[in-house]
Design a protein around this motif. Structure first.
Motif, PDB file in Angstrom:
ATOM      1  N   GLY A  38     -15.444   0.460 -23.535  1.00  0.00           N
ATOM      2  CA  GLY A  38     -14.716   0.205 -22.287  1.00  0.00           C
ATOM      3  C   GLY A  38     -13.217   0.325 -22.488  1.00  0.00           C
ATOM      4  O   GLY A  38     -12.505   0.929 -21.660  1.00  0.00           O
ATOM      5  N   ILE A  39     -12.711  -0.226 -23.588  1.00  0.00           N
ATOM      6  CA  ILE A  39     -11.279  -0.132 -23.881  1.00  0.00           C
ATOM      7  C   ILE A  39     -10.884   1.326 -24.130  1.00  0.00           C
ATOM      8  O   ILE A  39      -9.838   1.785 -23.665  1.00  0.00           O
ATOM      9  CB  ILE A  39     -10.909  -1.023 -25.090  1.00  0.00           C
ATOM     10  N   VAL A  40     -11.723   2.062 -24.836  1.00  0.00           N
ATOM     11  CA  VAL A  40     -11.477   3.492 -25.054  1.00  0.00           C
ATOM     12  C   VAL A  40     -11.381   4.203 -23.708  1.00  0.00           C
ATOM     13  O   VAL A  40     -10.478   5.017 -23.474  1.00  0.00           O
ATOM     14  CB  VAL A  40     -12.586   4.132 -25.925  1.00  0.00           C
ATOM     15  N   GLY A  41     -12.299   3.885 -22.804  1.00  0.00           N
ATOM     16  CA  GLY A  41     -12.297   4.520 -21.489  1.00  0.00           C
ATOM     17  C   GLY A  41     -11.035   4.208 -20.695  1.00  0.00           C
ATOM     18  O   GLY A  41     -10.447   5.106 -20.083  1.00  0.00           O
ATOM     19  N   VAL A  42     -10.596   2.962 -20.721  1.00  0.00           N
ATOM     20  CA  VAL A  42      -9.375   2.579 -20.008  1.00  0.00           C
ATOM     21  C   VAL A  42      -8.173   3.305 -20.613  1.00  0.00           C
ATOM     22  O   VAL A  42      -7.323   3.831 -19.884  1.00  0.00           O
ATOM     23  CB  VAL A  42      -9.171   1.049 -20.035  1.00  0.00           C
ATOM     24  N   GLY A  43      -8.094   3.339 -21.932  1.00  0.00           N
ATOM     25  CA  GLY A  43      -6.986   4.035 -22.592  1.00  0.00           C
ATOM     26  C   GLY A  43      -6.980   5.519 -22.280  1.00  0.00           C
ATOM     27  O   GLY A  43      -5.929   6.094 -21.975  1.00  0.00           O
ATOM     28  N   ALA A 154      -4.248   1.548 -26.559  1.00  0.00           N
ATOM     29  CA  ALA A 154      -5.529   1.027 -26.068  1.00  0.00           C
ATOM     30  C   ALA A 154      -6.682   1.894 -26.554  1.00  0.00           C
ATOM     31  O   ALA A 154      -7.735   1.381 -26.949  1.00  0.00           O
ATOM     32  CB  ALA A 154      -5.525   0.951 -24.544  1.00  0.00           C
ATOM     33  N   PHE A 155      -6.493   3.198 -26.539  1.00  0.00           N
ATOM     34  CA  PHE A 155      -7.534   4.112 -26.993  1.00  0.00           C
ATOM     35  C   PHE A 155      -7.907   3.829 -28.448  1.00  0.00           C
ATOM     36  O   PHE A 155      -9.081   3.686 -28.792  1.00  0.00           O
ATOM     37  CB  PHE A 155      -7.070   5.566 -26.826  1.00  0.00           C
ATOM     38  N   PHE A 156      -6.893   3.706 -29.313  1.00  0.00           N
ATOM     39  CA  PHE A 156      -7.170   3.500 -30.730  1.00  0.00           C
ATOM     40  C   PHE A 156      -7.688   2.094 -31.021  1.00  0.00           C
ATOM     41  O   PHE A 156      -8.538   1.918 -31.900  1.00  0.00           O
ATOM     42  CB  PHE A 156      -5.948   3.848 -31.583  1.00  0.00           C
ATOM     43  N   VAL A 157      -7.216   1.096 -30.298  1.00  0.00           N
ATOM     44  CA  VAL A 157      -7.769  -0.259 -30.460  1.00  0.00           C
ATOM     45  C   VAL A 157      -9.240  -0.250 -30.048  1.00  0.00           C
ATOM     46  O   VAL A 157     -10.101  -0.803 -30.731  1.00  0.00           O
ATOM     47  CB  VAL A 157      -6.969  -1.293 -29.650  1.00  0.00           C
ATOM     48  N   GLY A 158      -9.537   0.396 -28.911  1.00  0.00           N
ATOM     49  CA  GLY A 158     -10.920   0.505 -28.450  1.00  0.00           C
ATOM     50  C   GLY A 158     -11.793   1.242 -29.448  1.00  0.00           C
ATOM     51  O   GLY A 158     -12.955   0.874 -29.681  1.00  0.00           O
ATOM     52  N   LEU A 159     -11.239   2.272 -30.060  1.00  0.00           N
ATOM     53  CA  LEU A 159     -11.978   3.021 -31.075  1.00  0.00           C
ATOM     54  C   LEU A 159     -12.301   2.120 -32.271  1.00  0.00           C
ATOM     55  O   LEU A 159     -13.434   2.133 -32.768  1.00  0.00           O
ATOM     56  CB  LEU A 159     -11.145   4.226 -31.518  1.00  0.00           C
ATOM     57  N   ALA A 160     -11.337   1.316 -32.699  1.00  0.00           N
ATOM     58  CA  ALA A 160     -11.565   0.403 -33.824  1.00  0.00           C
ATOM     59  C   ALA A 160     -12.612  -0.652 -33.470  1.00  0.00           C
ATOM     60  O   ALA A 160     -13.509  -0.943 -34.263  1.00  0.00           O
ATOM     61  CB  ALA A 160     -10.254  -0.268 -34.235  1.00  0.00           C
ATOM     62  N   VAL A 161     -12.528  -1.223 -32.260  1.00  0.00           N
ATOM     63  CA  VAL A 161     -13.506  -2.226 -31.825  1.00  0.00           C
ATOM     64  C   VAL A 161     -14.896  -1.594 -31.744  1.00  0.00           C
ATOM     65  O   VAL A 161     -15.889  -2.195 -32.165  1.00  0.00           O
ATOM     66  CB  VAL A 161     -13.084  -2.849 -30.472  1.00  0.00           C
ATOM     67  N   SER A 162     -14.962  -0.377 -31.226  1.00  0.00           N
ATOM     68  CA  SER A 162     -16.253   0.329 -31.145  1.00  0.00           C
ATOM     69  C   SER A 162     -16.830   0.572 -32.522  1.00  0.00           C
ATOM     70  O   SER A 162     -18.043   0.439 -32.732  1.00  0.00           O
ATOM     71  CB  SER A 162     -16.077   1.675 -30.434  1.00  0.00           C
ATOM     72  N   LEU A 163     -15.979   0.922 -33.458  1.00  0.00           N
ATOM     73  CA  LEU A 163     -16.439   1.163 -34.827  1.00  0.00           C
ATOM     74  C   LEU A 163     -17.004  -0.123 -35.434  1.00  0.00           C
ATOM     75  O   LEU A 163     -18.065  -0.091 -36.068  1.00  0.00           O
ATOM     76  CB  LEU A 163     -15.291   1.698 -35.687  1.00  0.00           C
ATOM     77  N   VAL A 164     -16.331  -1.240 -35.212  1.00  0.00           N
ATOM     78  CA  VAL A 164     -16.833  -2.526 -35.709  1.00  0.00           C
ATOM     79  C   VAL A 164     -18.205  -2.824 -35.094  1.00  0.00           C
ATOM     80  O   VAL A 164     -19.146  -3.216 -35.782  1.00  0.00           O
ATOM     81  CB  VAL A 164     -15.833  -3.669 -35.402  1.00  0.00           C
ATOM     82  N   GLY A 165     -18.328  -2.614 -33.781  1.00  0.00           N
ATOM     83  CA  GLY A 165     -19.609  -2.840 -33.108  1.00  0.00           C
ATOM     84  C   GLY A 165     -20.697  -1.912 -33.610  1.00  0.00           C
ATOM     85  O   GLY A 165     -21.844  -2.334 -33.819  1.00  0.00           O
ATOM     86  N   ALA A 166     -20.349  -0.649 -33.824  1.00  0.00           N
ATOM     87  CA  ALA A 166     -21.342   0.324 -34.307  1.00  0.00           C
ATOM     88  C   ALA A 166     -21.814  -0.012 -35.716  1.00  0.00           C
ATOM     89  O   ALA A 166     -23.011   0.059 -36.009  1.00  0.00           O
ATOM     90  CB  ALA A 166     -20.757   1.730 -34.258  1.00  0.00           C
ATOM     91  N   VAL A 167     -20.881  -0.408 -36.570  1.00  0.00           N
ATOM     92  CA  VAL A 167     -21.257  -0.782 -37.937  1.00  0.00           C
ATOM     93  C   VAL A 167     -22.140  -2.029 -37.905  1.00  0.00           C
ATOM     94  O   VAL A 167     -23.162  -2.108 -38.594  1.00  0.00           O
ATOM     95  CB  VAL A 167     -20.008  -1.006 -38.827  1.00  0.00           C
ATOM     96  N   GLY A 168     -21.764  -3.002 -37.088  1.00  0.00           N
ATOM     97  CA  GLY A 168     -22.578  -4.215 -36.959  1.00  0.00           C
ATOM     98  C   GLY A 168     -23.973  -3.906 -36.443  1.00  0.00           C
ATOM     99  O   GLY A 168     -24.968  -4.458 -36.915  1.00  0.00           O
ATOM    100  N   LEU A 169     -24.052  -3.021 -35.462  1.00  0.00           N
ATOM    101  CA  LEU A 169     -25.350  -2.629 -34.905  1.00  0.00           C
ATOM    102  C   LEU A 169     -26.189  -1.910 -35.959  1.00  0.00           C
ATOM    103  O   LEU A 169     -27.380  -2.185 -36.101  1.00  0.00           O
ATOM    104  CB  LEU A 169     -25.119  -1.732 -33.684  1.00  0.00           C
ATOM    105  N   TYR A 170     -25.559  -1.035 -36.714  1.00  0.00           N
ATOM    106  CA  TYR A 170     -26.267  -0.324 -37.780  1.00  0.00           C
ATOM    107  C   TYR A 170     -26.806  -1.315 -38.816  1.00  0.00           C
ATOM    108  O   TYR A 170     -27.955  -1.227 -39.238  1.00  0.00           O
ATOM    109  CB  TYR A 170     -25.337   0.699 -38.442  1.00  0.00           C
ATOM    110  N   GLN A 171     -25.960  -2.264 -39.227  1.00  0.00           N
ATOM    111  CA  GLN A 171     -26.391  -3.246 -40.225  1.00  0.00           C
ATOM    112  C   GLN A 171     -27.511  -4.135 -39.698  1.00  0.00           C
ATOM    113  O   GLN A 171     -28.461  -4.436 -40.417  1.00  0.00           O
ATOM    114  CB  GLN A 171     -25.202  -4.111 -40.669  1.00  0.00           C
ATOM    115  N   ALA A 172     -27.402  -4.547 -38.432  1.00  0.00           N
ATOM    116  CA  ALA A 172     -28.447  -5.390 -37.846  1.00  0.00           C
ATOM    117  C   ALA A 172     -29.773  -4.630 -37.780  1.00  0.00           C
ATOM    118  O   ALA A 172     -30.834  -5.188 -38.062  1.00  0.00           O
ATOM    119  CB  ALA A 172     -28.032  -5.865 -36.459  1.00  0.00           C
TER     120      ALA A 172
END
Length: 183
Positions: A38-43, A154-172
């Protein structure tokens, strides 16, 4: 002979197997991923709209009518300071007033009043300055012929947050697969 509980253990809804809610790690990771996207999209949207305003801009002469620093509440309840330069200009026979430094909705915020005041000091009441008008939004002229940098941030912050979420999802998911393989 197995008990009914063992027989039901592997069933999924619609196929005779029970539906299990997602593990907290999976749900939280998916939520973080969606927030990041969502943050990536807004940025990205802000960047595109700023680009459109910069591409089609028309330069006019404006007169500074007021300057100041506005105190606002920023993230996490902290105070931030926004430089405000109000100016009057004419475009296609109509007089407008604006207070935008940059195109788009995002305007700079600073952590201390001195920095915001320094930003405003470049403008004096009564000074004639170039302003830029987007013909599609003539009432929202801006003074700086560049982007504020906030959409890119905002785009790059959103990208970093998305990466954290994706890594967490992969690990889970990897942990869930490992649990399924246990005897």
């Amino acid at each position: 002979m197995s008990s009914g509980g063992e027989r039901d253990r592997g069933r999924r809804s619609g196929m005779g197997l029970p539906v299990q809610p997602p593990k907290p790690g999976t749900a939280m990771s998916a939520f973080v991923l969606l927030v990041g996207l969502g943050i990536v999209g807004v940025g990205a949207y802000s960047y595109v709209t700023d680009s459109a305003a910069l591409d089609g801009r028309v330069q006019v002469t404006a007169e500074v009518t007021e300057t100041g620093v506005e105190e606002v509440t920023a993230s996490r309840g902290r105070d931030a300071y926004v430089p405000v330069v109000t100016f009057r200009y004419e475009y296609q026979g109509t007089t407008y007033t604006s207070n935008r430094l940059y195109p788009g909705q995002s305007q700079p915020q600073y952590q201390d009043r001195a920095t915001a005041q320094e930003r405003v000091s470049a403008y004096a009441v009564g000074q004639r300055v170039p302003a830029y008008v987007d013909p599609d939004a003539p009432g929202a002229a801006f003074l700086e012929d560049s982007r504020s940098g906030q959409p890119t941030g905002a785009f790059f912050v959103g990208l970093a947050v998305s990466l954290v979420g994706a890594v967490g999802l992969y690990q889970a998911r990897a942990e869930a697969r490992a649990r399924e393989l246990l005897p």
